[in-house]
Scaffold this motif. Structure first.
Motif, mmCIF file in Angstrom:
data_model
loop_
_atom_site.group_PDB
_atom_site.id
_atom_site.type_symbol
_atom_site.label_atom_id
_atom_site.label_comp_id
_atom_site.label_asym_id
_atom_site.label_seq_id
_atom_site.Cartn_x
_atom_site.Cartn_y
_atom_site.Cartn_z
ATOM 1 N N TYR A 30 0.839 -1.202 0.000
ATOM 2 C CA TYR A 30 0.000 0.000 0.000
ATOM 3 C C TYR A 30 0.876 1.255 0.000
ATOM 4 O O TYR A 30 0.660 2.180 -0.792
ATOM 5 C CB TYR A 30 -0.919 -0.030 1.223
ATOM 6 C CG TYR A 30 -1.719 1.223 1.430
ATOM 7 C CD1 TYR A 30 -2.939 1.410 0.795
ATOM 8 C CD2 TYR A 30 -1.262 2.231 2.276
ATOM 9 C CE1 TYR A 30 -3.682 2.564 0.990
ATOM 10 C CE2 TYR A 30 -1.986 3.385 2.469
ATOM 11 C CZ TYR A 30 -3.198 3.551 1.827
ATOM 12 O OH TYR A 30 -3.915 4.703 2.016
ATOM 13 N N LYS A 74 -13.211 -4.002 -1.310
ATOM 14 C CA LYS A 74 -11.913 -4.640 -1.511
ATOM 15 C C LYS A 74 -11.657 -5.596 -0.362
ATOM 16 O O LYS A 74 -12.374 -5.587 0.633
ATOM 17 C CB LYS A 74 -10.810 -3.578 -1.571
ATOM 18 C CG LYS A 74 -10.926 -2.666 -2.777
ATOM 19 C CD LYS A 74 -9.750 -1.740 -2.853
ATOM 20 C CE LYS A 74 -9.853 -0.892 -4.113
ATOM 21 N NZ LYS A 74 -8.692 -0.027 -4.275
ATOM 22 N N GLY A 121 -12.377 -5.361 4.463
ATOM 23 C CA GLY A 121 -13.089 -4.428 3.601
ATOM 24 C C GLY A 121 -14.424 -4.976 3.137
ATOM 25 O O GLY A 121 -14.724 -6.153 3.325
ATOM 26 N N THR A 122 -15.208 -4.102 2.538
ATOM 27 C CA THR A 122 -16.483 -4.535 1.970
ATOM 28 C C THR A 122 -16.374 -4.646 0.456
ATOM 29 O O THR A 122 -16.820 -5.613 -0.131
ATOM 30 C CB THR A 122 -17.614 -3.557 2.357
ATOM 31 O OG1 THR A 122 -17.216 -2.229 2.033
ATOM 32 C CG2 THR A 122 -17.918 -3.648 3.838
ATOM 33 N N SER A 148 -8.291 -3.246 8.253
ATOM 34 C CA SER A 148 -9.471 -3.987 8.700
ATOM 35 C C SER A 148 -10.096 -4.667 7.481
ATOM 36 O O SER A 148 -9.775 -4.327 6.344
ATOM 37 C CB SER A 148 -10.474 -3.038 9.375
ATOM 38 O OG SER A 148 -10.834 -2.002 8.495
ATOM 39 N N TYR A 179 -9.265 -5.640 1.865
ATOM 40 C CA TYR A 179 -8.921 -4.947 3.112
ATOM 41 C C TYR A 179 -9.219 -3.462 2.985
ATOM 42 O O TYR A 179 -9.142 -2.883 1.903
ATOM 43 C CB TYR A 179 -7.430 -5.105 3.446
ATOM 44 C CG TYR A 179 -6.996 -6.532 3.585
ATOM 45 C CD1 TYR A 179 -7.490 -7.336 4.601
ATOM 46 C CD2 TYR A 179 -6.077 -7.089 2.698
ATOM 47 C CE1 TYR A 179 -7.091 -8.651 4.727
ATOM 48 C CE2 TYR A 179 -5.667 -8.398 2.817
ATOM 49 C CZ TYR A 179 -6.188 -9.174 3.841
ATOM 50 O OH TYR A 179 -5.798 -10.477 3.961
ATOM 51 N N ARG A 180 -9.489 -2.862 4.106
ATOM 52 C CA ARG A 180 -9.616 -1.409 4.196
ATOM 53 C C ARG A 180 -8.353 -0.930 4.891
ATOM 54 O O ARG A 180 -8.057 -1.338 6.014
ATOM 55 C CB ARG A 180 -10.842 -1.023 5.014
ATOM 56 C CG ARG A 180 -11.015 0.467 5.151
ATOM 57 C CD ARG A 180 -12.298 0.789 5.936
ATOM 58 N NE ARG A 180 -12.389 2.204 6.150
ATOM 59 C CZ ARG A 180 -11.897 2.837 7.219
ATOM 60 N NH1 ARG A 180 -11.296 2.151 8.167
ATOM 61 N NH2 ARG A 180 -12.013 4.143 7.344
ATOM 62 N N ASP A 205 -11.318 -0.992 16.919
ATOM 63 C CA ASP A 205 -10.781 -0.865 15.565
ATOM 64 C C ASP A 205 -9.257 -0.842 15.637
ATOM 65 O O ASP A 205 -8.671 -0.688 16.712
ATOM 66 C CB ASP A 205 -11.341 0.385 14.878
ATOM 67 C CG ASP A 205 -10.867 1.661 15.537
ATOM 68 O OD1 ASP A 205 -9.906 2.256 15.031
ATOM 69 O OD2 ASP A 205 -11.476 2.052 16.565
ATOM 70 N N GLN A 234 -6.129 2.302 6.244
ATOM 71 C CA GLN A 234 -6.175 3.710 6.632
ATOM 72 C C GLN A 234 -4.764 4.126 7.048
ATOM 73 O O GLN A 234 -4.157 3.509 7.926
ATOM 74 C CB GLN A 234 -7.153 3.882 7.800
ATOM 75 C CG GLN A 234 -7.318 5.295 8.254
ATOM 76 C CD GLN A 234 -8.265 5.394 9.453
ATOM 77 O OE1 GLN A 234 -8.615 4.396 10.073
ATOM 78 N NE2 GLN A 234 -8.681 6.597 9.757
#
Length: 121
Positions: free
Chosen positions: A18, A107, A104-105, A102, A109-110, A63, A112
């Motif tokens: 990332y 992808k 993802g929906t 966390s 993973y999400r 989180d 940040q």
């Protein structure tokens, strides 16, 4: 414990990919010193950045970013200070960022990226 280490390595690799895709040059991984461990160290333009990578799964009560408590923040500051001192980099522009991962929906993973998330007092 071995499973946790493999999981940690996996998410550090996710974070490294990332960051690389956003122009960060990864210098080192899993750096241990008297202060503790630094997950990733990279260069973001002219800034040396110490990255703490955190993952929390779907069943977690907190989180990823919130999971970094005050004692962990102190250890990260200490680790970064030891690194800067050991390498003679006190005059180098630096910061500590958090990469919170966390599920993802859309992808897998999400991710940040929280820049300058932990600061010395």
């Amino acid at each position: 414990m071995e499973g946790r280490k493999n999981l940690g390595n996996h998410f550090e690799e996710v974070a490294a990919r990332y960051l690389t895709s956003r122009g960060v040059f990864i210098l080192e991984r899993n750096v241990y010193n008297r202060g503790g461990e630094i997950d990733l160290i990279g260069r973001d333009k002219d800034t040396l950045v110490f990255f703490e990578v955190r993952y929390r799964g779907p069943g977690s009560l907190t989180d990823s970013a919130s999971s970094i408590n005050f004692p962990k923040q102190r250890r990260l500051l200490k680790s970064a200070s030891f690194y800067l001192h050991k390498h003679g980099l006190w005059d180098t522009l630096s910061r500590i960022d958090v990469i919170a991962i966390s599920p993802g929906t859309v992808k897998k993973y999400r991710v940040q990226w929280i820049k300058n998330a932990i600061q010395a007092e």
